[in-house]
Design a protein around this motif. Structure first.
Motif, PDB file in Angstrom:
ATOM      1  N   UNK A 181       7.284  14.525   7.466  1.00  0.00           N
ATOM      2  CA  UNK A 181       6.595  13.268   7.730  1.00  0.00           C
ATOM      3  C   UNK A 181       6.797  12.264   6.600  1.00  0.00           C
ATOM      4  N   UNK A 182       6.819  12.715   5.358  1.00  0.00           N
ATOM      5  CA  UNK A 182       7.007  11.786   4.240  1.00  0.00           C
ATOM      6  C   UNK A 182       8.371  11.117   4.314  1.00  0.00           C
ATOM      7  N   UNK A 183       9.409  11.902   4.494  1.00  0.00           N
ATOM      8  CA  UNK A 183      10.764  11.336   4.580  1.00  0.00           C
ATOM      9  C   UNK A 183      10.883  10.411   5.786  1.00  0.00           C
ATOM     10  N   UNK A 184      10.297  10.831   6.908  1.00  0.00           N
ATOM     11  CA  UNK A 184      10.288  10.007   8.114  1.00  0.00           C
ATOM     12  C   UNK A 184       9.626   8.666   7.849  1.00  0.00           C
ATOM     13  N   UNK A 185       8.455   8.684   7.203  1.00  0.00           N
ATOM     14  CA  UNK A 185       7.763   7.422   6.966  1.00  0.00           C
ATOM     15  C   UNK A 185       8.543   6.528   5.998  1.00  0.00           C
ATOM     16  N   UNK A 186       9.217   7.109   5.023  1.00  0.00           N
ATOM     17  CA  UNK A 186      10.072   6.309   4.147  1.00  0.00           C
ATOM     18  C   UNK A 186      11.160   5.608   4.949  1.00  0.00           C
ATOM     19  N   UNK A 187      11.804   6.347   5.836  1.00  0.00           N
ATOM     20  CA  UNK A 187      12.830   5.780   6.707  1.00  0.00           C
ATOM     21  C   UNK A 187      12.243   4.645   7.552  1.00  0.00           C
ATOM     22  N   UNK A 203       3.003  16.053   1.117  1.00  0.00           N
ATOM     23  CA  UNK A 203       4.108  15.100   1.151  1.00  0.00           C
ATOM     24  C   UNK A 203       4.393  14.571  -0.245  1.00  0.00           C
ATOM     25  N   UNK A 204       5.678  14.369  -0.543  1.00  0.00           N
ATOM     26  CA  UNK A 204       6.064  13.950  -1.888  1.00  0.00           C
ATOM     27  C   UNK A 204       6.671  12.551  -1.890  1.00  0.00           C
ATOM     28  N   UNK A 205       6.541  11.903  -3.025  1.00  0.00           N
ATOM     29  CA  UNK A 205       7.150  10.584  -3.213  1.00  0.00           C
ATOM     30  C   UNK A 205       8.674  10.703  -3.161  1.00  0.00           C
ATOM     31  N   UNK A 206       9.214  11.814  -3.648  1.00  0.00           N
ATOM     32  CA  UNK A 206      10.660  12.008  -3.644  1.00  0.00           C
ATOM     33  C   UNK A 206      11.207  12.050  -2.217  1.00  0.00           C
ATOM     34  N   UNK A 207      10.542  12.789  -1.337  1.00  0.00           N
ATOM     35  CA  UNK A 207      10.976  12.848   0.069  1.00  0.00           C
ATOM     36  C   UNK A 207      10.842  11.479   0.719  1.00  0.00           C
ATOM     37  N   UNK A 208       9.725  10.804   0.456  1.00  0.00           N
ATOM     38  CA  UNK A 208       9.480   9.479   1.030  1.00  0.00           C
ATOM     39  C   UNK A 208      10.595   8.520   0.600  1.00  0.00           C
ATOM     40  N   UNK A 209      10.915   8.503  -0.681  1.00  0.00           N
ATOM     41  CA  UNK A 209      11.936   7.591  -1.206  1.00  0.00           C
ATOM     42  C   UNK A 209      13.325   7.934  -0.662  1.00  0.00           C
ATOM     43  N   UNK A 227      12.926   3.597  -5.969  1.00  0.00           N
ATOM     44  CA  UNK A 227      13.253   4.576  -4.930  1.00  0.00           C
ATOM     45  C   UNK A 227      14.317   5.578  -5.369  1.00  0.00           C
ATOM     46  N   UNK A 228      15.099   5.221  -6.378  1.00  0.00           N
ATOM     47  CA  UNK A 228      16.182   6.084  -6.842  1.00  0.00           C
ATOM     48  C   UNK A 228      15.628   7.106  -7.842  1.00  0.00           C
ATOM     49  N   UNK A 229      16.308   8.232  -7.943  1.00  0.00           N
ATOM     50  CA  UNK A 229      15.885   9.266  -8.886  1.00  0.00           C
ATOM     51  C   UNK A 229      16.089   8.773 -10.315  1.00  0.00           C
ATOM     52  N   UNK A 230      15.163   9.017 -11.200  1.00  0.00           N
ATOM     53  CA  UNK A 230      13.852   9.616 -10.945  1.00  0.00           C
ATOM     54  C   UNK A 230      12.921   8.595 -10.295  1.00  0.00           C
ATOM     55  N   UNK A 231      12.288   9.010  -9.223  1.00  0.00           N
ATOM     56  CA  UNK A 231      11.405   8.153  -8.432  1.00  0.00           C
ATOM     57  C   UNK A 231      10.245   7.663  -9.297  1.00  0.00           C
ATOM     58  N   UNK A 232       9.921   6.395  -9.162  1.00  0.00           N
ATOM     59  CA  UNK A 232       8.750   5.831  -9.842  1.00  0.00           C
ATOM     60  C   UNK A 232       7.696   5.544  -8.781  1.00  0.00           C
ATOM     61  N   UNK A 233       6.907   6.566  -8.431  1.00  0.00           N
ATOM     62  CA  UNK A 233       5.943   6.463  -7.339  1.00  0.00           C
ATOM     63  C   UNK A 233       4.953   5.323  -7.520  1.00  0.00           C
TER      64      UNK A 233
END
Length: 179
Positions: free
Chosen positions: A28-34, A96-102, A130-136
């Motif tokens: 769900x996190x990655x989906x919502x980022x998309x 859910x993680x910020x990394x997956x979302x980003x 949004x790029x690694x390292x993510x800054x949530x």
């Protein structure tokens, strides 16, 4: 299209449905980022172009697709009506993680990479969180800024051609006046 937001039970149900499709599907996190990238981005991208990313190459199912499309419709409505209240789902708790979302957000950007070029050229700092390292901590203000870049009234005026009449009303060509 139904624009009612998913409730907590529906998010859990969607997570389970996506997991059942296989490990290659989004959470769900990655989906919502998309979906957020699609909502705030410069172009409307047809579901046929992005749904295969959600399933990760596997076959989706009708129940999951209905929830995904409803969440997409809600995200688009939310970002049009009240972008200042945006909050990514990973801030709401859960696993859910910020990394997956980003990662999902960046996939959405790639779907229309050329259309995102003006943002990369004029305000590249908006994409840095949004790029690694993510800054949530900077994701929310960046999403709001990206939405304003592409959808605020001044964004329409910025697309005046060099030889078009200047929008300030001077009667001169844009390149000789405010351009």
């Amino acid at each position: 299209m139904n624009t009612i937001p998913l409730n907590d039970d529906e998010y859990d149900q969607l997570d389970e449905l996506l997991l059942a499709i296989g490990p290659q599907s989004m959470d769900v996190a990655r989906l919502e980022g998309l979906l957020t990238a699609l909502a705030v981005g410069p172009l409307e991208v047809a579901p046929e172009a992005w749904l295969p990313l959600v399933w990760g190459g596997a076959q989706g199912n009708a129940e999951a697709q209905a929830l995904v499309l409803r969440h997409h419709a809600y995200m688009r409505t939310w970002m049009k009506k009240d972008p200042g209240s945006f909050e990514p789902i990973y801030e709401c708790g859960g696993s859910w993680t910020a990394e997956a979302w980003c990662a999902g957000f960046l996939q959405g950007v790639q779907l229309a990479a050329e259309a995102w070029a003006p943002l990369r050229a004029q305000q590249p700092a908006l994409l840095v969180p949004f790029a690694a390292p993510v800054n949530a901590a900077k994701v929310t203000p960046s999403v709001i800024g990206i939405n304003a870049f592409f959808h605020a009234p001044h964004a329409k005026a910025a697309k005046v051609g060099r030889n078009d009449p200047c929008p300030c009303g001077s009667g001169q060509k844009f390149k000789k006046c405010c351009g």
